[in-house]
Design a protein around this motif. Structure first.
Motif, PDB file in Angstrom:
ATOM      1  N   GLY A   1       0.788  -1.222   0.000  1.00  0.00           N
ATOM      2  CA  GLY A   1       0.000   0.000   0.000  1.00  0.00           C
ATOM      3  C   GLY A   1       0.822   1.275   0.000  1.00  0.00           C
ATOM      4  O   GLY A   1       0.271   2.376   0.149  1.00  0.00           O
ATOM      5  N   SER A   2       2.136   1.152  -0.213  1.00  0.00           N
ATOM      6  CA  SER A   2       3.010   2.332  -0.210  1.00  0.00           C
ATOM      7  C   SER A   2       2.944   3.075  -1.537  1.00  0.00           C
ATOM      8  O   SER A   2       2.621   2.511  -2.582  1.00  0.00           O
ATOM      9  CB  SER A   2       4.466   1.917   0.048  1.00  0.00           C
ATOM     10  OG  SER A   2       4.637   1.393   1.338  1.00  0.00           O
ATOM     11  N   ALA A   3       3.254   4.352  -1.473  1.00  0.00           N
ATOM     12  CA  ALA A   3       3.445   5.193  -2.655  1.00  0.00           C
ATOM     13  C   ALA A   3       4.629   6.100  -2.359  1.00  0.00           C
ATOM     14  O   ALA A   3       5.122   6.154  -1.227  1.00  0.00           O
ATOM     15  CB  ALA A   3       2.187   5.994  -2.963  1.00  0.00           C
ATOM     16  N   GLY A   4       5.097   6.793  -3.386  1.00  0.00           N
ATOM     17  CA  GLY A   4       6.292   7.585  -3.165  1.00  0.00           C
ATOM     18  C   GLY A   4       6.356   8.852  -3.980  1.00  0.00           C
ATOM     19  O   GLY A   4       5.607   9.039  -4.945  1.00  0.00           O
ATOM     20  N   ILE A   5       7.264   9.731  -3.573  1.00  0.00           N
ATOM     21  CA  ILE A   5       7.598  10.928  -4.325  1.00  0.00           C
ATOM     22  C   ILE A   5       9.114  10.928  -4.490  1.00  0.00           C
ATOM     23  O   ILE A   5       9.856  10.795  -3.516  1.00  0.00           O
ATOM     24  CB  ILE A   5       7.087  12.210  -3.624  1.00  0.00           C
ATOM     25  CG1 ILE A   5       7.490  13.452  -4.427  1.00  0.00           C
ATOM     26  CG2 ILE A   5       7.555  12.297  -2.180  1.00  0.00           C
ATOM     27  CD1 ILE A   5       6.841  14.739  -3.927  1.00  0.00           C
ATOM     28  N   PHE A   6       9.568  11.039  -5.730  1.00  0.00           N
ATOM     29  CA  PHE A   6      10.992  10.887  -6.043  1.00  0.00           C
ATOM     30  C   PHE A   6      11.538  12.137  -6.710  1.00  0.00           C
ATOM     31  O   PHE A   6      10.952  12.657  -7.664  1.00  0.00           O
ATOM     32  CB  PHE A   6      11.191   9.678  -6.961  1.00  0.00           C
ATOM     33  CG  PHE A   6      12.611   9.493  -7.431  1.00  0.00           C
ATOM     34  CD1 PHE A   6      13.647   9.334  -6.530  1.00  0.00           C
ATOM     35  CD2 PHE A   6      12.908   9.468  -8.797  1.00  0.00           C
ATOM     36  CE1 PHE A   6      14.955   9.153  -6.963  1.00  0.00           C
ATOM     37  CE2 PHE A   6      14.210   9.286  -9.248  1.00  0.00           C
ATOM     38  CZ  PHE A   6      15.237   9.132  -8.323  1.00  0.00           C
ATOM     39  N   GLY A   7      12.654  12.621  -6.205  1.00  0.00           N
ATOM     40  CA  GLY A   7      13.376  13.731  -6.823  1.00  0.00           C
ATOM     41  C   GLY A   7      14.747  13.249  -7.251  1.00  0.00           C
ATOM     42  O   GLY A   7      15.541  12.810  -6.403  1.00  0.00           O
ATOM     43  N   ALA A   8      15.029  13.304  -8.535  1.00  0.00           N
ATOM     44  CA  ALA A   8      16.309  12.812  -9.045  1.00  0.00           C
ATOM     45  C   ALA A   8      17.392  13.885  -9.016  1.00  0.00           C
ATOM     46  O   ALA A   8      18.572  13.584  -8.805  1.00  0.00           O
ATOM     47  CB  ALA A   8      16.130  12.300 -10.475  1.00  0.00           C
ATOM     48  N   LYS A   9      17.008  15.131  -9.226  1.00  0.00           N
ATOM     49  CA  LYS A   9      17.965  16.225  -9.295  1.00  0.00           C
ATOM     50  C   LYS A   9      17.979  17.022  -7.981  1.00  0.00           C
ATOM     51  O   LYS A   9      16.955  17.185  -7.343  1.00  0.00           O
ATOM     52  CB  LYS A   9      17.613  17.157 -10.451  1.00  0.00           C
ATOM     53  CG  LYS A   9      17.649  16.497 -11.824  1.00  0.00           C
ATOM     54  CD  LYS A   9      19.066  16.075 -12.194  1.00  0.00           C
ATOM     55  CE  LYS A   9      19.124  15.501 -13.605  1.00  0.00           C
ATOM     56  NZ  LYS A   9      20.497  15.067 -13.962  1.00  0.00           N
TER      57      LYS A   9
END
Length: 391
Positions: A140-148
């Motif tokens: 049930g997890s979700a995420g927010i990803f920042g590469a820079k």
């Protein structure tokens, strides 16, 4: 009374070294007082700092916009700091924040990122598994990803870089630590453990958790210091490829609230995956408690907690060794750094990391310098005023 320096910054950690740099770039007569890292912390009798390490998460991703802004402004200057000092301290590995789908954390972090025009990608449970196959997140997890503009920094190297730039700008670096300050004749008298006495027009106390020590301020700062344990999981060289591209991680899920850094090479030449996020709090009430704590390797209960979590969320990891270390975090009533004057117009504080200030320390130090030079922090786009609290 004649003074030796116009301004003295007490504390040469991440905030203090940055503040000294910005002060020295704008005026003469600046000194920063703080010791070098001890060779053997187990027998060290002096003060300590939490930047004696190679890994801290850096990212703009944060559910609080002020914290996101502090980080974003600091990260934007990493390249300049590295170029001018010749010291590389930042690795752009990216950062992912993971929480239950639909959580306030993810919603608020997205809103803060959008408001600061920071590019992020939202990932559902399938997207997390696809992009980060070495992680096994709770269902049930979700995420927010920042590469820079995200990844990790070496706090040890960052302090070295900031101290060097402060010296280049004309600041005097005094490798000692302060045991007392007092006002006398319209100046501040600063006494060090080595027995030296210096006089200054103004003092900025940036001593981290040791800001609660007696005799440093005319009134006690209202701040709680917690002892924290971090664990290091040694990654075999032949296994490092399995974790290629691993970002820094913040996981906020039921029963798990941790941060984790990808394999980082430490001074002993080995690769370690680092995790922190104690299951409960250990309060350090005074200077004596803090010194004793820093001489330990942390708490067994925390180490066992981390071992269970790593086994669950990084199941492919076969650690060659598992070790731990102690550090400390300072929590304030406002939940922001305290940047302001005491009852004395000559003594100000710059303290309160909230366990999340390493990445933002350049901007926090800049604000501390502005406080000393201008007498206040002018409008900088922050919702908070960073007001200090005292007991």
């Amino acid at each position: 009374m004649a003074v030796d320096f116009r301004f003295i910054v007490i504390g040469r950690g991440m905030m203090g070294a940055a503040a000294a740099k910005y002060l020295a770039r704008q005026t003469d007569g600046v000194a920063v007082i703080g010791p070098d890292e001890p060779e053997d912390r187990r027998v060290h009798e002096g003060v300590f700092a939490s930047h004696y390490d190679e890994g801290r998460i850096t990212r703009t991703i944060d559910p609080d916009r002020d914290w996101a802004l502090l980080a974003n402004r600091s990260i934007a200057r990493y390249g300049e700091i590295a170029k001018e000092s010749g010291i590389d301290f930042y690795t752009e590995a990216g950062c992912v924040g993971v929480a239950p789908a639909g959580s306030d954390y993810l919603r608020d972090a997205r809103q803060a990122a959008v408001s600061l025009r920071v590019e992020t990608v939202s990932l559902d449970e399938g997207g997390l598994k696809s992009q980060f196959p070495y992680f096994a997140f709770p269902s049930g997890s979700a995420g927010i990803f920042g590469a820079k503009g995200a990844g990790h920094i070496s706090p040890r190297k960052l302090v070295k870089a900031q101290s060097l730039l402060a010296e280049k700008a004309g600041a005097t670096v005094i490798r000692d630590y302060v045991i007392s300050t007092r006002e006398e004749g319209g100046a501040v008298v600063v006494t060090t453990a080595g027995g030296e006495v210096y006089r200054a027009e103004k003092v900025l106390l940036a001593a981290g958790g040791f800001s609660i020590s007696q005799n440093l301020l005319p009134q006690s700062v209202d701040m709680t210091v917690y002892g924290r344990t971090v664990s290091l999981f040694e990654v075999a060289e032949e296994d490092a490829h399995r974790f290629g591209g691993m970002p820094s991680l913040i996981l906020d899920a039921p029963g798990i609230a941790i941060y984790l850094l990808p394999p980082i090479r430490y001074p002993d030449g080995r690769l370690y995956l680092k995790i922190g996020g104690d299951p409960d709090n250990l309060v350090l009430n005074n200077d004596k408690d803090m010194r004793a704590w820093f001489r330990t390797d942390g708490r067994e209960v925390a180490r066992e907690h981390f071992e269970r979590i790593v086994a669950r969320i990084v199941p492919e990891l076969q650690a060659r060794s598992i070790s731990s270390a102690s550090c400390a975090v300072s929590y304030t009533k406002s939940r922001y750094p305290m940047i302001g004057y005491t009852a004395s117009p000559h003594i100000a504080v710059l303290t309160g990391c909230m366990g999340t200030s390493a990445k933002s320390s350049d901007e926090i130090g800049r604000l501390g310098a502005e406080l000393i030079l201008a007498g206040r922090i002018k409008d900088q786009g922050y919702a908070t005023d960073f007001a200090p609290y005292f007991r």
